[in-house]
Design an enzyme around this catalytic site. Structure first.
Site, PDB file in Angstrom:
ATOM      1  N   CYS A 268       0.798  -1.229   0.000  1.00 46.09           N
ATOM      2  CA  CYS A 268       0.000   0.000   0.000  1.00 46.09           C
ATOM      3  C   CYS A 268       0.825   1.272   0.000  1.00 46.09           C
ATOM      4  CB  CYS A 268      -0.947   0.005   1.204  1.00 46.09           C
ATOM      5  SG  CYS A 268      -2.129  -1.357   1.179  1.00 46.09           S
TER       6      CYS A 268
ATOM      7  N   CYS B 245       0.583   2.632   6.583  1.00 45.43           N
ATOM      8  CA  CYS B 245       0.978   1.247   6.848  1.00 45.43           C
ATOM      9  C   CYS B 245       0.960   0.478   5.534  1.00 45.43           C
ATOM     10  CB  CYS B 245       0.022   0.603   7.842  1.00 45.43           C
ATOM     11  SG  CYS B 245      -1.707   0.595   7.291  1.00 45.43           S
TER      12      CYS B 245
END
Length: 474
Positions: free
Chosen positions: A137, A458
């Site tokens: 991500c 994250c």
């Protein structure tokens, strides 16, 4: 670790009142936004002998829920749309771009170097190198910082970075038994050899190998991990739903007020022109409470309403050395000052990257939480955000896991994701990093009169990223 954290954080002061006030405080802050305000100058992070690297501008095509208007396209189509939007927005000469870097997570096998295919499709010179990176991500974060490195090293003056994800058409493979048989069949020379191989095929050979949003090292889905993390930090279902509602409410307000200026229209071939994100849907606490747990059943607290949804989208950003940008007549939007990447245990700390990265980056830059005027954190799950805020505000966590004597401190919610986040705007895995940086960071600083924004996210594998963005003086 989970049992230890649960024990510790259950002894923290009750946070229901804090959570209940999230929407009111943040909405009141957002409603007070003024026209561009000159920031009060703090110390600068400019370094003698080091190039200043700037964001000239950035765009994204609308982020859409998977299975909607982009479902018949390919990833390079979306990336091409973002690149063309960037060219139209900035009017940068195509031959002035020295390098193009794109991030992607779930690769289309036909266009494994999607950066190159998208660049050619957007009309960039075939002499402009382009490569693709992946870091879950934070893939477009990696694309941007790769560009920063190229400029800082003197290899380039102008770099385009971005990210793309198309969750509507993820690759689905034959299982390994069938793949092995098919590859062997391709080498068979005689009809007898081919028939012998075909006779070995059994019904279970036809079971597809489906991609999962799960950790390879732990076999745990990210949603399951988010549920455990929320429990470890005593984040209630009510708190998560309230935070998710806040995200959608602020995103809708920003959309209605025309603050999401990074969005460029995208004409879907043979279909309509898409002009805005379609995942922003403010609901009510009553409606959200009706949803059942999505991962840990029946007692989990993570639901579809307080999780980011599968999203299609692409983004692109134009980076230059400050000297080059000014020479070309551009007025940059922001400086990219410093950044860090971190990694930790992918089992129990999968989603705590923002806590570790924020602590490390503040120490590296000499800044404190009080110096930061705006925060933009990736919202994978409401529970993940709230757990990170609790971790940042915990002396115990700082001492036992970060190796510091005292806590970093939690960001003020008045400064936090004020124009919505991934829960509401959407999360095309590899495109989110640029979305975090351009509008919320660069434009919020200008709108709110701030100097520094801290961007954090994250990523799968227990990794994380944080970056300091500084407002470019008017």
């Amino acid at each position: 670790m989970t049992s230890m954290l649960t024990c510790i954080f259950r002894n923290l002061p009750a946070s229901s009142a804090w959570a209940a006030g999230i929407s009111a405080r943040s909405l009141s802050c957002s409603s007070q936004l003024q026209a561009a305000v000159q920031p009060k100058s703090k110390k600068t992070l400019a370094k003698t002998g080091v190039k200043n690297i700037v964001v000239v501008d950035g765009v994204r095509i609308p982020f859409l829920q998977s299975g909607t208007s982009y479902m018949d396209l390919m990833p390079h189509d979306l990336a091409r749309g973002a690149l063309q939007g960037l060219l139209n927005r900035t009017n940068v000469p195509k031959d002035a771009v020295d390098h193009i870097v794109y991030g992607t997570v779930i690769q289309e096998v036909k266009t494994s170097n999607v950066a190159r295919e998208a660049a050619l499709g957007a009309g960039f010179s075939d002499r402009t190198p382009a490569h693709t990176v992946t870091m879950a991500c934070i893939s477009s974060n990696q694309a941007m910082t790769t560009g920063v490195g190229l400029i800082a090293a003197g290899q380039c003056d102008v770099v385009v970075a971005g990210g793309v994800e198309l969750m509507s058409d993820v690759p689905i493979r034959h299982n390994r038994k069938m793949r092995k048989t098919m590859l062997t069949l391709n080498k068979a020379k005689t009809l007898g050899q081919k028939l012998a191989l075909l006779s070995k095929i059994r019904p279970d050979y036809f079971a597809p190998d489906l991609p999962l949003v799960a950790e390879f090292s732990t076999s745990e889905t990210m949603g399951h991990s988010a549920d455990r993390l929320a429990a470890a930090f005593s984040v209630s279902r009510l708190e998560q739903d309230e935070y998710a509602l806040r995200s959608h409410t602020l995103a809708k307000k920003a959309q209605d007020e025309g603050l999401l200026q990074d969005v460029v229209a995208f004409k879907v071939p043979g279909k309509e022109t898409v002009t805005k994100d379609n995942g922003i849907r403010p609901s009510s606490m009553e409606q959200m409470a009706k949803l059942k747990p999505a991962f840990i059943k029946p007692y989990g607290t993570v639901t579809a309403a307080n999780s980011s949804f599968l999203t299609d989208g692409a983004s692109a950003i134009l980076l230059m050395s400050e000297e080059k940008a000014l020479a070309m007549g551009y007025k940059p939007k922001a400086y990219l000052r410093d950044f860090v990447y971190v990694s930790q245990d992918p089992k129990d700390q999968l989603l705590l990257g923002p806590t570790y990265a924020t602590s490390k980056l503040l120490e590296r830059t000499g800044l404190t939480m009080a110096d930061i005027d705006a925060f933009e954190f990736h919202e994978a799950f409401a529970g993940q955000i709230l757990a990170n805020l609790k971790a940042l505000d915990s002396d115990w966590f700082a001492q036992n896991y970060i190796g510091k004597k005292s806590k970093v401190g939690a960001p003020s919610l008045d400064k936090f994701n004020n124009w919505g986040g991934s829960l509401s705007l959407g999360h095309p895995f590899a495109a989110t990093g640029c979305r975090l940086l351009v509008i919320p960071a660069a434009h919020r600083l200008k709108k709110e009169g701030g100097q520094y924004c801290l961007v954090a996210a994250c990523a799968a594998g227990g990794q994380g990223h944080a970056m300091i963005v500084e407002h470019y003086p008017q």
